[in-house]
Scaffold this motif. Structure first.
Motif, PDB file in Angstrom:
ATOM      1  N   LYS A 445     -32.802  21.887 -43.724  1.00  0.00           N
ATOM      2  CA  LYS A 445     -32.209  23.218 -43.679  1.00  0.00           C
ATOM      3  C   LYS A 445     -31.283  23.315 -42.171  1.00  0.00           C
ATOM      4  CE  LYS A 445     -35.332  25.735 -46.759  1.00  0.00           C
ATOM      5  NZ  LYS A 445     -36.499  27.098 -46.877  1.00  0.00           N
ATOM      6  N   PRO A 446     -30.158  23.924 -42.476  1.00  0.00           N
ATOM      7  CA  PRO A 446     -29.553  24.132 -41.070  1.00  0.00           C
ATOM      8  C   PRO A 446     -30.402  24.864 -39.996  1.00  0.00           C
ATOM      9  CG  PRO A 446     -27.924  24.607 -42.963  1.00  0.00           C
ATOM     10  CD  PRO A 446     -29.386  24.635 -43.510  1.00  0.00           C
ATOM     11  N   LEU A 447     -30.017  24.282 -38.708  1.00  0.00           N
ATOM     12  CA  LEU A 447     -30.829  24.977 -37.826  1.00  0.00           C
ATOM     13  C   LEU A 447     -29.979  25.495 -36.687  1.00  0.00           C
ATOM     14  CD1 LEU A 447     -33.532  22.381 -36.982  1.00  0.00           C
ATOM     15  CD2 LEU A 447     -33.741  24.375 -38.694  1.00  0.00           C
ATOM     16  N   ALA A 448     -30.131  26.493 -35.846  1.00  0.00           N
ATOM     17  CA  ALA A 448     -29.435  26.938 -34.755  1.00  0.00           C
ATOM     18  C   ALA A 448     -29.798  26.442 -33.031  1.00  0.00           C
ATOM     19  CB  ALA A 448     -29.362  28.354 -34.852  1.00  0.00           C
ATOM     20  N   PRO A 449     -29.457  25.279 -32.908  1.00  0.00           N
ATOM     21  CA  PRO A 449     -30.027  24.932 -31.394  1.00  0.00           C
ATOM     22  C   PRO A 449     -29.656  25.729 -30.413  1.00  0.00           C
ATOM     23  CG  PRO A 449     -28.909  23.032 -32.562  1.00  0.00           C
ATOM     24  CD  PRO A 449     -28.531  24.195 -33.285  1.00  0.00           C
ATOM     25  N   LEU A 450     -30.397  25.992 -29.220  1.00  0.00           N
ATOM     26  CA  LEU A 450     -30.077  26.513 -28.125  1.00  0.00           C
ATOM     27  C   LEU A 450     -28.961  26.040 -27.480  1.00  0.00           C
ATOM     28  CD1 LEU A 450     -33.425  27.412 -26.555  1.00  0.00           C
ATOM     29  CD2 LEU A 450     -31.997  29.023 -27.882  1.00  0.00           C
ATOM     30  N   ALA A 451     -28.902  24.655 -27.387  1.00  0.00           N
ATOM     31  CA  ALA A 451     -27.901  23.790 -26.636  1.00  0.00           C
ATOM     32  C   ALA A 451     -27.436  22.584 -27.501  1.00  0.00           C
ATOM     33  CB  ALA A 451     -28.282  23.553 -25.288  1.00  0.00           C
ATOM     34  N   VAL A 452     -26.050  22.143 -27.191  1.00  0.00           N
ATOM     35  CA  VAL A 452     -25.877  20.954 -28.024  1.00  0.00           C
ATOM     36  C   VAL A 452     -25.315  19.830 -27.012  1.00  0.00           C
ATOM     37  CG1 VAL A 452     -24.307  19.865 -29.832  1.00  0.00           C
ATOM     38  CG2 VAL A 452     -25.337  22.328 -30.290  1.00  0.00           C
TER      39      VAL A 452
END
Length: 589
Positions: A445-452
């Motif tokens: 499932k798509p995630l929302a990282p703090l940083a990329v």
């Protein structure tokens, strides 16, 4: 109101002649083929009516009866109780001479028959005042041995069969089905199909073929049916500290310790079995929290059906070694339940035993004291004395896009039953390049990282400052650590152009983590500390270069962010950025 009304009826009908002066009679309301079932039924009746007794009937059967009453009053009481639907409609008046040793209430003897000394001793132990946090008690009523009864005529067998309850009739069908003689529905109706199956069973067991089972034959059929439970020594256990009573396989487990909210019963022999009694005060949030925590334990394999609603949950985990079955219920501010852990491949015995445990489960007063137990063993890997499920291997990785795509070392993705990110989110392998040691993962499932990650396009300077973010100790610390060092060379020991050599002290868990420059741009990915089968000395590590990782990502259909140069960050800001893009990657069996 029911109990008060019935008491008035009894007083009106009592008269002035004591019951013992006339013939004692009872109202027979039920018979059960096992002591545990009889005791469970007795408790239900005792909550609604008075004068409930339990007697041995012989041939393995146990009767539940009301009384004793005078012969003249029993009929009126029987009619009133039937009308109130408090007893079965097939209840009848029975003579006291039909009963043998009394087992309920414990210590009672309404038949006024001599009680064996052993039974008296057992009674004294059972009715003793319970102590706080006492060890569980095994309830073992002493029943007088009886001679083998003569078999019945067909007419007698039919008459005795008519006294069976619906549950007992269904139980006989269940036993016939188990024995392979009955293929119909368990409907408690003895039609042609059931009669034919009885006849076939009689023929196979060298009895006269009549299609009507005698009391002796019913006992033999149920003995065969229950033979699978032999050796388990199922007994009713009263754990007053936990506030739970239920049948447990005392032949293979025994009480071990209290570790709230669990009472632990451990294996005593070759069968790797375990039982937990669950007991704690709480509400729906407590129940839901227990449901979540149980799924992190080693004793609950991740595969298997599980359901939860507002006031109960069922949690089943199964793998090649074990089947774990947990049930818990919230009632009156108390969460109570049990877990049965049993070896895989023994389904018939496990399911039969589980049924007996479920049927006999009774909530007693109180819950397990949160301060119960004296265990001195403390460990971050234990919850209430139970091991937390641990992955086969954990390494580091880092996010390369806003949907949660991860780059990590190929070392961590081999032969995994499943892969998780931060031990919570399941992921699958998108691509692996074994030669370069790089793997690309996508979360289910798509995630929302703090940083990329943003990959550095400029060539870094030798001896420039670098840092590696990673889970140096697996997930023990709960967050990544950042290790600082320097760029020692832009190629490998043998001149490999796809590698960078670093001067820093990394640990195994850091492998797969991002190597960043002083501005937070990604220079590469830390590789495991073995190169071509050689163990590297302390202070020497290698990383896959940024451009190499970019090519692998592009082949996987991912376009990563890129940057040139960049200003130097303060160590605190650099640590925050590097840790924000870093993720724990775990491989599970």
């Amino acid at each position: 109101m029911t109990r008060i009304f019935l008491s008035l009826v009894f007083v009106v009908l009592a008269g002035v002649v004591p019951a013992q002066a006339q013939q004692q009679v009872f109202i027979q309301i039920e018979a059960q083929p096992s002591l545990a079932r009889a005791e469970a039924s007795i408790r239900r009746y005792a909550a609604q009516v008075q004068d409930v007794n339990g007697f041995a009937l012989g041939s393995g059967w146990y009767g539940i009866a009301l009384g004793p009453y005078r012969d003249g009053e029993a009929g009126a009481i029987l009619r009133n109780l039937r009308s109130a639907r408090l007893i079965p409609r097939d209840s009848y008046i029975a003579q006291g001479s039909e009963y043998r040793q009394q087992f309920w209430p414990v210590g009672a003897n309404v038949l006024n028959r001599p009680t064996p000394q052993a039974a008296q001793d057992n009674t004294q132990e059972t009715i003793a005042e319970p102590q706080q946090q006492t060890q569980p008690t095994i309830v073992e009523p002493v029943i007088e041995p009886e001679p083998e009864p003569a078999d019945e005529t067909v007419r007698e067998a039919r008459a005795n069969e008519a006294l069976l309850s619906r549950e007992e009739r269904g139980g006989l069908q269940e036993a016939l089905k188990w024995a392979g003689f009955y293929g119909g529905a368990i409907d408690a109706a003895f039609g042609r199909g059931t009669r034919a199956s009885m006849a076939r069973w009689q023929e196979a067991n060298n009895f006269e073929v009549t299609g009507i089972l005698t009391t002796r034959q019913r006992t033999e059929l149920l003995r065969q049916y229950n033979a699978v439970l032999e050796g388990l020594d199922l007994k009713l256990v009263q754990d007053t500290s936990a506030g739970i009573e239920m049948e447990l396989p005392t032949g293979v487990i025994a009480f071990e310790k209290y570790e709230p909210p669990f009472a632990h019963y451990a294996a005593t022999g070759d069968i790797d079995a375990r039982v937990l009694l669950i007991s704690q005060a709480g509400d729906r949030a407590t129940l839901a929290g227990l449901y979540d925590i149980m799924q992190t334990l080693e004793i609950v394999p991740p595969n298997g059906p599980r359901t939860i609603d507002r006031d109960a949950f069922t949690l089943i985990g199964e793998d090649a070694d074990m089947v774990s079955h947990t049930q818990a219920w919230l009632k009156n501010g108390h969460v109570k339940g049990f877990t049965l852990i049993w070896p895989s491949g023994d389904e018939e015995r496990r399911t039969r035993m589980l049924g007996e445990m479920q049927e006999s489960f009774v909530r007693l007063d109180g819950v397990l004291d949160p301060a119960a137990g004296n265990s001195e063993t403390q460990s971050i890997d234990l919850v209430s004395g139970l091991e937390i499920r641990k992955p086969k291997m954990s390494r580091s990785g880092f996010y390369v896009d806003r949907t949660g795509t991860v780059v990590t070392t190929s070392q961590v993705v081999g032969s995994c039953g499943r892969i998780t990110l931060d031990e919570t989110y399941e992921a699958q392998v998108q691509t692996v390049n074994e030669t370069l040691g790089i793997a690309v993962l996508r979360p289910l499932k798509p995630l929302a990282p703090l940083a990329v990650a943003a990959f550095q396009q400029s060539v870094p300077r030798l001896q420039s400052d670098v840092a590696v973010a990673g889970y140096s100790y697996g997930g023990v610390l709960g967050a990544p650590t950042v290790t600082f060092g320097q760029l020692a060379d832009v190629k490998g020991l043998n001149g490999e152009q796809e590698l960078k050599r670093l001067a820093l002290n990394a640990l195994d868990g850091d492998a797969g983590g991002p190597v960043v420059d002083a501005g937070g741009a990604v220079l590469g990915m830390l590789l495991p500390d073995e190169q071509a089968g050689r163990q590297l000395p302390d202070g020497v590590s290698f990383a896959a270069k940024a451009d190499v990782i970019q090519r692998v990502l592009e082949q996987a259909g991912v376009t990563p962010a890129a940057t040139n140069g960049g200003s130097q960050m303060q160590p605190e800001r650099l640590t925050e950025r590097a840790a924000g893009m870093t993720v724990l990657v775990s491989c599970w069996n």
